[in-house]
Write an enzyme that holds these catalytic residues in place. Structure first.
Site, mmCIF file in Angstrom:
data_model
loop_
_atom_site.group_PDB
_atom_site.id
_atom_site.type_symbol
_atom_site.label_atom_id
_atom_site.label_comp_id
_atom_site.label_asym_id
_atom_site.label_seq_id
_atom_site.Cartn_x
_atom_site.Cartn_y
_atom_site.Cartn_z
ATOM 1 N N MET A 1 0.824 -1.203 0.000
ATOM 2 C CA MET A 1 0.000 0.000 0.000
ATOM 3 C C MET A 1 0.860 1.256 0.000
ATOM 4 O O MET A 1 0.623 2.185 -0.772
ATOM 5 C CB MET A 1 -0.937 0.009 1.217
ATOM 6 N N GLU B 1 -18.679 -2.996 3.681
ATOM 7 C CA GLU B 1 -17.983 -3.936 2.781
ATOM 8 C C GLU B 1 -18.273 -5.388 3.202
ATOM 9 O O GLU B 1 -18.564 -6.249 2.363
ATOM 10 C CB GLU B 1 -16.482 -3.622 2.837
ATOM 11 N N TYR B 2 -18.208 -5.652 4.491
ATOM 12 C CA TYR B 2 -18.508 -6.997 5.006
ATOM 13 C C TYR B 2 -19.938 -7.398 4.636
ATOM 14 O O TYR B 2 -20.195 -8.513 4.193
ATOM 15 C CB TYR B 2 -18.377 -7.038 6.529
ATOM 16 N N LYS C 1 -13.920 5.318 7.719
ATOM 17 C CA LYS C 1 -13.298 4.174 7.040
ATOM 18 C C LYS C 1 -13.727 2.862 7.691
ATOM 19 O O LYS C 1 -13.974 1.859 7.007
ATOM 20 C CB LYS C 1 -11.768 4.295 7.065
ATOM 21 N N HIS D 1 -17.097 2.107 6.466
ATOM 22 C CA HIS D 1 -16.927 1.651 5.076
ATOM 23 C C HIS D 1 -16.647 0.150 5.064
ATOM 24 O O HIS D 1 -17.251 -0.612 4.308
ATOM 25 C CB HIS D 1 -15.787 2.426 4.407
ATOM 26 N N ASN D 2 -15.733 -0.266 5.917
ATOM 27 C CA ASN D 2 -15.377 -1.687 5.941
ATOM 28 C C ASN D 2 -16.519 -2.556 6.457
ATOM 29 O O ASN D 2 -16.716 -3.667 5.976
ATOM 30 C CB ASN D 2 -14.124 -1.910 6.788
ATOM 31 N N SER E 1 -9.070 3.684 1.007
ATOM 32 C CA SER E 1 -9.654 2.435 0.519
ATOM 33 C C SER E 1 -9.385 2.235 -0.960
ATOM 34 O O SER E 1 -9.275 3.192 -1.717
ATOM 35 C CB SER E 1 -11.165 2.425 0.747
HETATM 36 C C1 6PG Z 1 -10.209 -1.283 1.648
HETATM 37 C C2 6PG Z 1 -10.356 -2.543 2.469
HETATM 38 C C3 6PG Z 1 -9.134 -2.857 3.244
HETATM 39 C C4 6PG Z 1 -9.248 -4.065 4.181
HETATM 40 C C5 6PG Z 1 -9.652 -5.336 3.525
HETATM 41 C C6 6PG Z 1 -9.471 -6.571 4.385
HETATM 42 O O1 6PG Z 1 -11.030 -0.408 1.880
HETATM 43 O O2 6PG Z 1 -9.318 -1.177 0.807
HETATM 44 O O3 6PG Z 1 -11.406 -2.396 3.353
HETATM 45 O O4 6PG Z 1 -8.860 -1.723 4.023
HETATM 46 O O5 6PG Z 1 -8.006 -4.257 4.746
HETATM 47 O O6 6PG Z 1 -10.942 -5.245 3.110
HETATM 48 O O7 6PG Z 1 -10.394 -6.654 5.433
HETATM 49 P P1 6PG Z 1 -10.644 -8.026 6.194
HETATM 50 O O8 6PG Z 1 -9.348 -8.767 6.237
HETATM 51 O O9 6PG Z 1 -11.102 -7.658 7.548
HETATM 52 O O10 6PG Z 1 -11.661 -8.764 5.380
#
Ligand code: 6PG
Length: 475
Positions: A13, A189-190, A182, A185-186, A128
């Protein structure tokens, strides 16, 4: 020549972020604890722009123009504190330290306060988009002192993803606001990924489609309102064949999902704030359940119905259920941001958050533009579900949404994301909830009191007395 910005921590990153700055014409100072990574970056990508490699923190700091802007890209947690302690003594008042990792917002609040006392601006910044986003344009969620954004903002907006020419980067709010957003956001995402996984499972076990056929279904969905990065990459993962066995990739991967913790934090924080993020919670628990190999093995003896028997047209219903449940997940996430913003006094602009999530990030999706419009029309909307556009979409989707959860239940295919999203929808729209009974029970066993629908005041029923007389207790 001095560098405009510096990056320390050159993992994937950090390295890609540094290259992104360089590709946009900024002179970038680069530093890593072990020098090999710095050298490798210069050797491989040195021709992409102007890099100033530094062997030591002192040389790194000295190579930066003032106010110094340093982006820390290390693993969240103790390493971040260690790096801050390494650099802070070398900085001057007005310099800016940016933490681009997935830090917990409470850590960010603590760090920001401590550094503020030393005159240093600390910017907790959500980034992200994974490796590719960092390189080609991430979605950036910077918090911290507004003063720092004056210097940092233009650079970050320059390297961020753009949608319709608008950068996917905006000042979020003071101290931990950026990392809070953020985190949510995650969490979304889940939930989004869980819903996609349930859709796949229903088509696989309910309609008995192959992974390649399901990939085609997702490809079609991606041309409509579900168009998003996660749906797009689902088609790629589902159509992939394992080179060593020739089997579908999804059939050779161990079905135990891992997590680094940001989804869990989203739920923990929501519990503390009292925000019902049931969809995100189900997603975290579904990952947890998948990882319990022993429990799953033991439970294999339990009976259930057989799958199959659903027509291929069922895919259209799944599309509706997926869309509706996804709206619920985002609605819950936005409510959590709203609650965090109120609790910590951040004054976060929800429309702006939807705007910067339209591109660059993992949850980027076409429908975020609708969310942006909804919050621009009503910045304090109590729930996204009642926005005119989404209310209409959900009312169209609900027939299919119910059919899908029924079909899943009948066939014994777990769909906790779909079911909980629907229960949330029904819970919110219900005129009366059985919470009245809960209140009665609480009052019975613990004299916890209740309020009435027809009169002001706080009441208790004397359950132990004949005829259960009621007394008002707040006078
Ligand atoms: C992003 C992602 C990132 C995160 C992965 C892994 O926005 O680029 O959210 O930041 O590290 O999604 O998350 P997990 O290992 O908890 O699934």
């Amino acid at each position: 020549e001095h560098a405009v910005i510096g990056v320390t921590g050159l993992g994937v990153m950090g390295r890609n972020l540094a290259r992104n700055f360089a590709r946009h014409g900024y002179t970038v100072a680069v530093h890593n604890r072990t020098e090999a990574k710095t050298k490798a970056l210069i050797e491989e990508f040195g021709n992409e722009g102007v890099f100033i490699p530094a062997e030591t923190p002192e040389a790194f700091v000295a190579s930066l123009s003032r106010p110094r802007k340093i982006v820390i890209m290390v693993k969240a947690g103790a390493s971040t504190d260690a790096v801050i302690e390494e650099f802070a003594p070398l900085l001057e008042p007005g310099d800016i330290l940016v933490d681009g990792g997935n830090a917990h917002f409470l850590d960010t609040r603590r760090r920001e306060k401590a550094l503020r006392e030393r005159g240093i601006h600390f910017v907790g910044c959500g980034i992200s988009g994974g490796e590719q986003g960092a390189l080609e344009g991430p979605s950036i969620m910077p918090g911290g002192p507004k003063e720092a954004y004056k210097y940092l903002g233009p650079i970050l907006e320059d390297i961020a993803a753009k949608v319709d020419g608008v950068p996917c980067c905006a000042y979020v709010g003071p101290d931990g606001a950026g990392h809070f957003v953020k985190m949510v956001h995650n969490g979304i995402e889940y939930a989004d990924m869980q819903l996609i996984a349930e859709s796949y499972d229903l088509l696989r076990k309910g309609v008995r489609m192959s992974p390649a056929e399901i990939a085609e279904v997702f490809r079609t969905w991606n041309t409509g309102r579900l168009e998003s990065y996660l749906i797009e990459i689902t088609t790629i993962v589902l159509s992939h064949m394992d080179p060593s066995t020739g089997k579908p990739f999804v059939d050779v991967v161990l079905d135990q999902a891992e997590q680094k913790g940001t989804g869990r934090w989203t739920v923990q924080v929501a519990l503390d704030l009292g925000v019902p993020v049931s969809g995100i919670a189900e997603a975290v628990f579904a990952r947890s359940l998948s990882g319990h190999a022993e429990m799953r093995q033991a439970a294999r003896i339990l009976p259930g119905p057989t799958g199959g028997g659903l027509p291929s047209s069922f895919a259209d219903d799944v599309e509706e259920a997926l869309y509706a449940s996804k709206v619920v997940a985002y609605a819950q996430g936005f409510n959590e941001i709203q609650a965090g913003s109120a609790e910590y006094g951040w004054d976060i602009d929800l429309g702006a958050m939807a705007t910067i999530w339209r591109g660059g990030c993992i949850i980027r999706a076409r429908f975020l533009d609708r969310i942006r419009a909804a919050y621009e029309a009503d910045p304090n909307a109590p729930t996204l579900l009642s926005d005119v556009f989404f209310a209409a979409e959900l009312s169209t989707a609900q027939r299919a949404w119910r059919d899908v959860t029924v079909a899943a239940t009948r066939r014994g295919i777990p769909a906790p994301g779909f079911s909980s999203a629907l229960a949330y929808y029904d819970g919110l729209r219900a005129e009366r909830l059985p919470a009245a009974l809960l209140q009665g029970l609480r009052d019975y066993f613990g004299a916890h009191t209740y309020r009435r629908v027809d009169r002001d005041g706080v009441y208790h029923t004397q359950w132990e007395r004949l005829g259960h007389p009621e007394v008002r207790v707040d006078v």
